[in-house]
Every structure is written in C-alpha cells, then in structure tokens.
Design a protein around this motif. Structure first.
Motif, PDB file in Angstrom:
ATOM      1  N   LYS A  22       0.845  -1.186   0.000  1.00 43.63           N
ATOM      2  CA  LYS A  22       0.000   0.000   0.000  1.00 43.63           C
ATOM      3  C   LYS A  22       0.884   1.240   0.000  1.00 43.63           C
ATOM      4  CE  LYS A  22      -0.441  -0.110   5.058  1.00 43.63           C
ATOM      5  NZ  LYS A  22      -1.373  -0.159   6.206  1.00 43.63           N
ATOM      6  N   GLY A  23       0.284   2.375  -0.352  1.00 42.48           N
ATOM      7  CA  GLY A  23       1.032   3.628  -0.381  1.00 42.48           C
ATOM      8  C   GLY A  23       1.111   4.214  -1.776  1.00 42.48           C
ATOM      9  N   THR A  24       2.218   4.841  -2.071  1.00 41.08           N
ATOM     10  CA  THR A  24       2.419   5.456  -3.394  1.00 41.08           C
ATOM     11  C   THR A  24       2.395   4.383  -4.474  1.00 41.08           C
ATOM     12  OG1 THR A  24       3.808   7.188  -2.430  1.00 41.08           O
ATOM     13  CG2 THR A  24       3.988   6.834  -4.812  1.00 41.08           C
ATOM     14  N   HIS A  49       7.257  -0.710   0.839  1.00 39.16           N
ATOM     15  CA  HIS A  49       7.403   0.742   0.790  1.00 39.16           C
ATOM     16  C   HIS A  49       6.365   1.441  -0.095  1.00 39.16           C
ATOM     17  CE1 HIS A  49      11.335   0.454   2.799  1.00 39.16           C
ATOM     18  NE2 HIS A  49      11.529  -0.614   2.040  1.00 39.16           N
ATOM     19  N   CYS A  50       5.510   0.679  -0.791  1.00 38.17           N
ATOM     20  CA  CYS A  50       4.600   1.317  -1.758  1.00 38.17           C
ATOM     21  C   CYS A  50       3.482   0.350  -2.145  1.00 38.17           C
ATOM     22  CB  CYS A  50       5.375   1.730  -3.011  1.00 38.17           C
ATOM     23  SG  CYS A  50       6.152   0.333  -3.876  1.00 38.17           S
ATOM     24  N   LEU A  51       2.556   0.865  -2.940  1.00 37.88           N
ATOM     25  CA  LEU A  51       1.566   0.027  -3.613  1.00 37.88           C
ATOM     26  C   LEU A  51       2.199  -0.413  -4.927  1.00 37.88           C
ATOM     27  CD1 LEU A  51      -1.371  -1.077  -3.949  1.00 37.88           C
ATOM     28  CD2 LEU A  51      -1.895   1.078  -5.095  1.00 37.88           C
ATOM     29  N   CYS A  98       1.297   7.724 -10.797  1.00 42.57           N
ATOM     30  CA  CYS A  98       2.163   6.676 -10.279  1.00 42.57           C
ATOM     31  C   CYS A  98       3.620   6.969 -10.611  1.00 42.57           C
ATOM     32  CB  CYS A  98       1.772   5.320 -10.867  1.00 42.57           C
ATOM     33  SG  CYS A  98       2.167   5.169 -12.641  1.00 42.57           S
ATOM     34  N   GLN A 272      11.056   6.880  -2.245  1.00 44.19           N
ATOM     35  CA  GLN A 272      10.890   7.718  -1.061  1.00 44.19           C
ATOM     36  C   GLN A 272      11.170   9.183  -1.344  1.00 44.19           C
ATOM     37  OE1 GLN A 272      13.477   5.577   1.645  1.00 44.19           O
ATOM     38  NE2 GLN A 272      11.829   4.243   2.337  1.00 44.19           N
TER      39      GLN A 272
END
Length: 274
Positions: A22-24, A49-51, A98, A272
């Motif tokens: 999940k996330g960016t 750390h992300c989607l 994205c 990040q």
C-alpha cells in the motif's frame, strides 16, 4: 508479501498483473523477452514501501493477446500502444498518478507513457534503458533479429543473445541463472517477439521528453551494458530538471539479477524521494 493477482480483459488482450502493499503507486515494467518474474528480487523489498503493481505486458508471461488482437492489434503494435495498455491498467486500478520503473523495453514504454500522459507520472525510472531511437546500425541488427526469430524461433535467438546482456563476472559465476532465462524464453511466440522487435525499431527519439519532464527521473546504468551504453545514459541524465544517475559497478544490462541488493536500495530511495 501475498500478491493480489488480477486480470484486465480488453478486446485485444488480457493483461495479467499482481498488486502488493500500500502507499504510493509504483508500476514495474519488464523488458523484451522477459515477464514480471524478472523483478522477483525487487518485489519483496519494494512492496514494503509502496503500492506495487507488476504486470506482464501483452503477449508476455500470463498476459495473452486475443484472436482479434493477433489479427488487428499485434501487426500494428507499437511502444505507444503498449504504453496505452498500461494506462488502461491504471484506470482499472483507479490510480490517478504513479511512479513508473521500466527495464530496457519497459523504459521505452515508460517514456512513451510520459509523452502521452505526463500528468499521470510522479516519477520515471529508466533501468538500463535509453531515450535515444535506434540508429541505422541498430535498425539493421533488429531486422536481422526479426529474420532469425522467424526462421529459428525465440529460444534459439535468446540462446545466442541473452548471455551478452550480462557483465563478465556474472556470466562466469551465475551461468545457471542465464540458462534459466533462456529456457523461459521458450514460452514466447515468435510472432510476439517479432512484434516487440519491430515496435522497438520504430520508436522515436524521446530525449525531449526527458528535457520537458516536470517529475524526477532515475537512470540506472551498468558499465558493461551493450544494450544501453553507459555513455548514452550519462548524456541523457543531464537533460531532466530533476535527475538521479546510479552506476552499478561490474554490471551489464540486467542489474535486477546482477546486483539485486544495490538495485533495491536505489529504487527504494527514489520512491521515497518522490
């Protein structure tokens, strides 16, 4: 991390993809003669750390081209039409913007996406890729590849060409991994590989996309890369307003496999930063 495996059904193709974390939103685009499995060393790390969205391009891995697509879409397939398939995937996932990270041909697709849908990009990563078009010499090589694949099939082509994509040290110490990739290439239909080759050969120079980008761009290069030469990548890295260049020592064209820990570190740092 457990994958959520999905499929997007269109008239011309069925697009298979996996979603993690999940996330960016971050999309990993594989290259020529590969599928999403090329990113296995990165998926577990990045998904924390992300989607993370990892598709097989149409005609690769578990993504097929329909009978209609084989008749009408494949003969006219271009890097642009492959970028449009990624846009359809983002629409299906309700992703408005994205980060795209593309290896080799995946980078070409990322650049086409940046030209077609600049507002949908938070960042672009060119992993052993280039914005330059094929020069005349390279186009001749592509034409010879098309003829060879048509006559001998993709597996015979990759048996000859695949080892050249790796740095000297990796070829000496990890020959079994290269052999696995060659064996996996047997899954490709010759017509698909020819379509990809023609699409790469006909793609335009997209250096201006780098210069006009209002999002950060990551370049990852290998000194032993014969497909995306270091000097070309270094030249292109001067074009964007926000540019990050990483050189993986002793690496050829396949840093995801040749230097996975370093690759994971640099991709994570870029995500990040964005």
């Amino acid at each position: 991390m457990q994958a959520n495996i999905k499929q997007l059904n269109r008239q011309d193709y069925q697009l298979s993809y996996s979603v993690y974390g999940k996330g960016t939103p971050v999309v990993l685009l594989h290259g020529y003669g590969e599928d999403s499995q090329i990113w296995l060393n990165q998926i577990a790390h990045l998904s924390a750390h992300c989607l993370l969205i990892v598709p097989d391009l149409p005609g690769s891995g578990k993504s097929s081209i329909t009978a209609k697509g084989l008749d009408e879409w494949l003969p006219n397939m271009s890097i642009d039409s492959l970028a449009q398939s990624i846009n359809q995937l983002l629409i299906a996932e309700n992703v408005s913007a994205c980060i795209l990270l593309g290896h080799s041909m995946g980078g070409y697709i990322g650049l086409a996406f940046a030209e077609l849908y600049p507002s949908k990009l938070l960042g672009l990563g060119l992993v052993h890729s280039t914005a330059f078009a094929d020069n005349n010499e390279k186009k001749i090589v592509r034409q010879k590849s098309i003829q060879f694949i048509a006559e001998n099939g993709g597996s015979a082509f990759f048996k000859t060409s695949m080892p050249n994509l790796f740095g000297k040290k990796f070829k000496e110490n990890q020959a079994h991994i290269i052999e696995q990739l060659i064996n996996q290439s047997k899954n490709f239909e010759s017509s698909i590989l020819i379509g990809y080759t023609r699409a790469m050969m006909n793609r335009p120079d997209r250096s201006t996309v780098l210069g006009s980008a209002n999002f950060p761009i990551l370049f990852i290069a290998g000194p032993e890369d014969i497909a995306a030469p270091l000097k070309d990548v270094q030249e292109q890295a001067t074009l964007p307003n926000k540019s990050y260049l990483t050189i993986l020592d002793g690496v050829g064209h396949m840093g995801m496999l040749e230097a996975p820990h370093e690759m994971n570190l640099h991709l994570t740092n870029f995500i990040q930063l964005v």
